[in-house]
Design an enzyme around this catalytic site. Structure first.
Site, PDB file in Angstrom:
ATOM      1  CE  LYS A  13      -4.453   0.016   0.770  1.00  0.00           C
ATOM      2  NZ  LYS A  13      -5.291  -0.803  -0.305  1.00  0.00           N
ATOM      3  CB  THR A  58      -2.490  -3.656  -0.653  1.00  0.00           C
ATOM      4  OG1 THR A  58      -3.851  -3.215  -0.954  1.00  0.00           O
ATOM      5  CG2 THR A  58      -1.755  -4.450  -1.677  1.00  0.00           C
ATOM      6  NE  ARG A 171      27.581  31.139  -9.321  1.00  0.00           N
ATOM      7  CZ  ARG A 171      27.468  30.208 -10.207  1.00  0.00           C
ATOM      8  NH1 ARG A 171      26.978  30.213 -11.273  1.00  0.00           N
ATOM      9  NH2 ARG A 171      27.673  28.965  -9.253  1.00  0.00           N
ATOM     10  CD  GLN A 214      29.031  21.791 -11.669  1.00  0.00           C
ATOM     11  OE1 GLN A 214      28.852  22.805 -10.861  1.00  0.00           O
ATOM     12  NE2 GLN A 214      28.760  21.719 -12.776  1.00  0.00           N
ATOM     13  CG  HIS A 242      20.202  29.886 -13.741  1.00  0.00           C
ATOM     14  ND1 HIS A 242      21.739  29.653 -13.488  1.00  0.00           N
ATOM     15  CD2 HIS A 242      19.863  28.909 -14.443  1.00  0.00           C
ATOM     16  CE1 HIS A 242      21.678  28.312 -14.038  1.00  0.00           C
ATOM     17  NE2 HIS A 242      20.992  28.098 -14.374  1.00  0.00           N
TER      18      HIS A 242
HETATM   19  O1  LIG Z   1      27.776  26.353 -10.587  1.00  0.00           O
HETATM   20  C1  LIG Z   1      27.601  26.216 -11.643  1.00  0.00           C
HETATM   21  N1  LIG Z   1      28.050  25.256 -12.360  1.00  0.00           N
HETATM   22  C2  LIG Z   1      27.704  24.984 -13.836  1.00  0.00           C
HETATM   23  O2  LIG Z   1      27.882  23.935 -14.292  1.00  0.00           O
HETATM   24  C3  LIG Z   1      27.377  26.229 -14.517  1.00  0.00           C
HETATM   25  N2  LIG Z   1      26.699  26.310 -15.676  1.00  0.00           N
HETATM   26  C4  LIG Z   1      26.305  27.475 -15.846  1.00  0.00           C
HETATM   27  O3  LIG Z   1      26.140  28.204 -16.987  1.00  0.00           O
HETATM   28  N3  LIG Z   1      26.380  28.162 -14.382  1.00  0.00           N
HETATM   29  C5  LIG Z   1      26.967  27.453 -13.581  1.00  0.00           C
HETATM   30  N4  LIG Z   1      27.053  27.427 -12.318  1.00  0.00           N
END
Ligand SMILES: O=c1[nH]c(=O)c2[nH]c(=O)[nH]c2[nH]1
Length: 293
Positions: A13, A58, A171, A214, A242
């Protein structure tokens, strides 16, 4: 007709919405969960012959979840272990299964005894996969939105004829953190470890200048694995939310990183797994957990 065989199967379930109020005193506690129970074992005859002798309904699985909640939940992980113990203990042919829970956050309104607001969308997750004597617990959360208004940049990437992105050393970095981590034991205080992992991840988001999302995910994962020997692997799936600088020159205004357009799509999607060196990267418990690499 081709000859076929039954291979993987599980059933149960899904999405039992259980709310438990603990009201032993005037100061109530709320536990709000969405619990899924799925059994694995010898269910071949049900599929091939319509023989339901092994099929724990279930509906029965649902009732068990609500009955167990009467005793309290404790932690989603402990609740899933209790369900697994029950179904594998009471029914010989149930050799394992998959039990999953989400838990929603409620916070007291002005520290009130029995009034709360839902402090989501952040949601805690837990998945227990039992296969015979082996238990694998994967915990996590999603929907924790974080932002830093400086302390992030993105430079040094390859430029080709399709590249329009300008390099920046200042940024906004914003993301909705979704993460899952795999324990190498179930003998722990799940609530305490959960709280600590969450705070380590937040601290790592803050700690260093970010050269890319990353790098920040890697630092979060590294901090969690270093601090918690009972965690072997952690995955992240994080949108790069963004924030584009708004061009105010049309009316003669400058814009020194103050006014942004928060785009909701498309978004960068950054995913990574950080594992303790030497651990098996392909643990089968990850199967069925969507949205991570
Ligand atoms: O932190 C980021 N990683 C990316 O891989 C990437 N690619 C992008 O256009 N901006 C960013 N910023």
């Amino acid at each position: 007709m081709s000859e076929v065989v039954l291979t993987a199967n599980q059933y149960g379930k899904a999405e039992n919405r259980v709310v438990k109020i603990t009201r032993d005193t005037d100061r109530h506690e709320i536990e709000d969960l969405n619990v899924t129970s799925q059994l694995r074992g010898d269910f071949a005859a049900a599929h091939t012959d319509g023989d339901n002798a092994h099929v724990v309904a279930t509906d029965t699985q649902k009732n068990t979840i609500f009955a167990f909640a009467r005793d309290g939940v404790g932690s989603p992980e402990a609740f899933l272990i209790r369900l697994a113990d029950h179904f594998t203990g009471d029914f010989d042919w149930v050799t394992g299964g998959r039990w999953a829970a989400e838990q929603y956050r409620w916070t007291r309104i002005n520290d009130h005894d029995h009034s709360f607001y839902k402090s989501g969308p952040e949601t805690r997750t837990a998945v227990l996969v039992r296969d015979g004597d082996t238990d694998t617990m994967i915990s996590g959360f999603y929907g924790l939105t974080v932002l830093k208004s400086t302390g992030s940049g993105f430079v040094g990437y390859p430029k080709d004829k399709y590249t329009t992105l300008q390099e920046t050393t200042d940024r906004i970095l914003a993301t909705d953190i979704a993460t899952r981590w795999r324990y190498n034991t179930t003998d722990i205080d799940f609530n305490a470890v959960y709280d600590d992992v969450r705070s380590i991840i937040l601290a790592a988001f803050v700690a260093e200048y970010s050269k890319a999302l990353q790098q920040t995910l890697y630092q979060m994962g590294e901090a969690v694995i270093s601090a918690h020997p009972e965690i072997d692997e952690i995955k992240f799936s994080c949108p790069n939310k963004h924030h584009f600088l708004s061009d105010l020159s049309f009316c003669g205004l400058d814009n020194p990183n103050e006014v942004f357009y928060a785009a909701d799509r498309p978004y960068g999607l950054i995913e990574a797994t950080i594992a303790r060196a030497g651990t098996d990267a392909a643990d089968p418990a990850w199967v069925g957990i969507a949205g991570f690499c």
